[in-house]
Every structure is written in structure tokens, then in C-alpha cells.
Design an enzyme around this catalytic site. Sequence first.
Site, PDB file in Angstrom:
ATOM      1  N   LYS A   1     -11.795   0.827  -1.865  1.00 53.11           N
ATOM      2  CA  LYS A   1     -10.818   1.556  -2.674  1.00 53.11           C
ATOM      3  C   LYS A   1     -11.308   1.636  -4.125  1.00 53.11           C
ATOM      4  O   LYS A   1     -12.194   2.428  -4.411  1.00 53.11           O
ATOM      5  CB  LYS A   1      -9.446   0.948  -2.466  1.00 53.11           C
ATOM      6  CG  LYS A   1      -8.968   1.375  -1.078  1.00 53.11           C
ATOM      7  CD  LYS A   1      -7.820   0.670  -0.492  1.00 53.11           C
ATOM      8  CE  LYS A   1      -7.596   1.218   0.919  1.00 53.11           C
ATOM      9  NZ  LYS A   1      -6.799   0.358   1.759  1.00 53.11           N
TER      10      LYS A   1
ATOM     11  N   SER B   1       0.799  -1.229   0.000  1.00 56.56           N
ATOM     12  CA  SER B   1       0.000   0.000   0.000  1.00 56.56           C
ATOM     13  C   SER B   1       0.831   1.278   0.000  1.00 56.56           C
ATOM     14  O   SER B   1       0.374   2.299  -0.497  1.00 56.56           O
ATOM     15  CB  SER B   1      -0.957   0.002   1.187  1.00 56.56           C
ATOM     16  OG  SER B   1      -0.252  -0.175   2.399  1.00 56.56           O
TER      17      SER B   1
ATOM     18  N   HIS C   1      -5.301  -3.023  -2.833  1.00 52.01           N
ATOM     19  CA  HIS C   1      -4.945  -2.081  -3.904  1.00 52.01           C
ATOM     20  C   HIS C   1      -4.827  -2.740  -5.266  1.00 52.01           C
ATOM     21  O   HIS C   1      -4.343  -2.117  -6.213  1.00 52.01           O
ATOM     22  CB  HIS C   1      -3.645  -1.358  -3.555  1.00 52.01           C
ATOM     23  CG  HIS C   1      -3.769  -0.535  -2.311  1.00 52.01           C
ATOM     24  ND1 HIS C   1      -4.302   0.733  -2.312  1.00 52.01           N
ATOM     25  CD2 HIS C   1      -3.470  -0.833  -1.018  1.00 52.01           C
ATOM     26  CE1 HIS C   1      -4.305   1.191  -1.067  1.00 52.01           C
ATOM     27  NE2 HIS C   1      -3.812   0.264  -0.268  1.00 52.01           N
TER      28      HIS C   1
END
Length: 396
Positions: A238, A182, A210
Amino acid sequence: MAGSLDLYAEEKLAALEAQALRRRLRDTAREGVWIVRGGRRLLSFSCNDYLGLSAHPQLKAAAKAAIDRYGVGAGASRLVTGNHPLYGELEQRLAQLKKTDDACVFGSGYLANTGIVPSLVGTGDVIFADALCHSCLWAGAQLSQAQLHVFRHNDVTHLEELLACHRASHARALILTDGVFSMDGDLAPLPALVRLAARFDAWLMSDDAHGLGVLGAGAGSAAAMGVIPDLQMGTLSKALGSYGGYLCANRPVIELMRTRARTLIYSTGLPPAQIAAAIAALDIIRKEPERVAAPLAKARLFTGALGLAEAQSPIVPLVLGEETAALRASSILEEMGFAVVAIRPPTVPAGTARLRIAFSALHADTDVVRLAEIIRTRILNGAAPMTTADAARLSA
Ligand SMILES: *Cc1c(COP(=O)(O)O)cnc(C)c1O
């Protein structure tokens, strides 16, 4: 008169302030990649909304429809009465995307990791974790009370040594890694980790917070590398633009989570609107491959413009060293109209404070190039840019 508790908090804050480690919340209104702070409009390179879906009309419409139909709150834990019908659909869709039998949605990515790990290993078992794993994997490892060994970041040889040394003396073994790291944006060597896990009868868990939606045609980092780790965890918060966490795995593992994961059993289910929005996001990811490919392409445009090693994900770190250097760089960029947050210890190792630059499908290419140019002239001042790998080499 302040009591000892207030005094403790004040002293602690003063000490953190003196080390440039105090953190502050700043009111921020967001419109796509633009944010408004203190009356100024800034172009943000610090959001994890990689596909610009958090305010997408289709997600908003899906969330509103879910509110009209089911209300705003789940009302209870999923195991009591909080398991509204949208959960099943989302779990099926996630399992399909990750090529597993089943999936289980949690309240957040943090709650997923702190629920999954202790449901699988405990006293008498052993965990091997990459040194740069996300904070909530460490929290899960600590809660589990399994013995913990840390291997050097992405160092498969070091992991192999630790497995050879410690695996046999424990009942069960779990390897923990991020799929996309990350704060560094690099990828775990998942194929090598899958092989090692099989050789030592260890289970591999990859946190792909991610990777989902931006790598492997949207399916994530493991799909991009052609492997399927035993446990594929991630977040809906996200690239999917919503909120919540998930685990994809084989059916018995998922059934075990539904029965044993404390963060699922003892925490209220997600609001229906968040689930509906996540489903709508998965539709868009399936139908818009260009949007999915854009964040990585923008990151590569940026690394190309600065002569950095080619980006492997939409996250590019620019390591500046001291906390004050990172804070100064962030405020220079803010003056120039960009929001790029400085990342400091303990989020990253001491001496590697950095700008973490995150690219979104909504960024214009011209803005990406302009940011690179401003970083070159105003922040690096002729110095060579440094990625995390360069910084690690220097400090070794
Ligand atoms: C953000 C993040 C999480 C936590 O997910 P939330 O849904 O925000 O709680 C977990 N792991 C990694 C690697 C992350 O970056």
C-alpha cells in the site's frame, strides 16, 4: 451442454447480479492518481498507493537494479534457495521502524495473516477478533481452528467481558485487530487493547496495512499511539508502493515464523525487485516527512469541507446504505471524471454499502475540495453525510 459445474457457477452469478453484488474486473491503466478506463481519464480516489510511490523513479530504479543483479523470480521458497540477500536488509529496516528485535517478510499481507495466526494458536486456544477485521485475519483464524469470539467494533468493554468469560479455559489467547480499519478509516484503541492483553495474558496482533507510511511519522498507527503491540503485521503493497507482507515482533516469535508459518515455508519467496523497491520506499518515508503527512492532511481537508467527523487516517467512508445507492453514486462520480469505487457486502456489513474515499499525497488540494463539492451537490442532494459511526448508531 454445460455440466453441473458450469450451471452452478451461472446460477450463482445470476443470483449475485440480482442482488447488485456481482463484481467485475475492469481494465485500468494507472499513472499516479490518474487512471484510464474505457478510453477515459479519471482522477482516482480508490488507490491504496497513499504516497504515490508505486511509480516513483527511485523505486523503479531500485527494482530494475535488483532484476539486473538477481533476476525476476526467487526460484524457490525462502527456506530452500529463495532467500536472496535483500530480504535481510528489508527485515532489519522494518524492525527498526517498528521498534522490535526482528521482522519477517511474507509473500503478501494475506499470506502473512494466514501464516502467522495458525503458527501461534490452535485447538484448545482462543481468538478474540474485532468485528471489522480484514478478511485475511478471519481466514487465518479459521485455519488455526482455535475457538473464535468476535467483539463489537472497537468496543473495549465488550472485549473485556469476552476475555473474562473465556480466557481462563484456554491455553493461549490471541486478540486480532486492524490498526487502521480498511473500509472505515478509523483507528483501533491500541493503548486500551495493549492493557487488556497484558491483564488477561493474551497476545495482541495489529494489522497495520493502512497505517504504515502514513501515520506516526511513517511508522504506523501503533507508533502514532505510543504503543508496541506484541505482533505488528502489515503490507508492503500500500503506502510502500511495492508488494509483500511482514510481521515485526521479538526475535523468538520471528524465528518461530521462519520455522512454522506454512505460507512462508510452502510458498515461493518474493521477487527481488519487490524487496528492493520496498527498501527504497522506506528511504523516502524517512527523508520526506511532508509526503508522509500529506494523505491524512488531504483527508482532513475533505472531511472539513463536508462537515464530517475529522478523518483519522487517509480513508474516509461515505455510507449510502443500499448496494444500488453506492453503485449509482460511483457512476455519477465517474461521469464527473472521478474514480471512486463502491464497496458492497460482504466486504462491509449489509446495509452499509458505501463510497470508500482514499487520499494520496499526489492529490491536488483543489481536486479534493472539488470532489467534496460534487458529492455534496450531486450525491447527497442536501442529505447529511454519514460516516460509519453514524450508520452504526442508526442501525443499533
Ligand atoms: C490489503 C490488506 C491486507 C492484505 O495485504 P496484501 O499485501 O494486499 O495481501 C491485509 N490486511 C488489511 C487490513 C488490508 O487492508
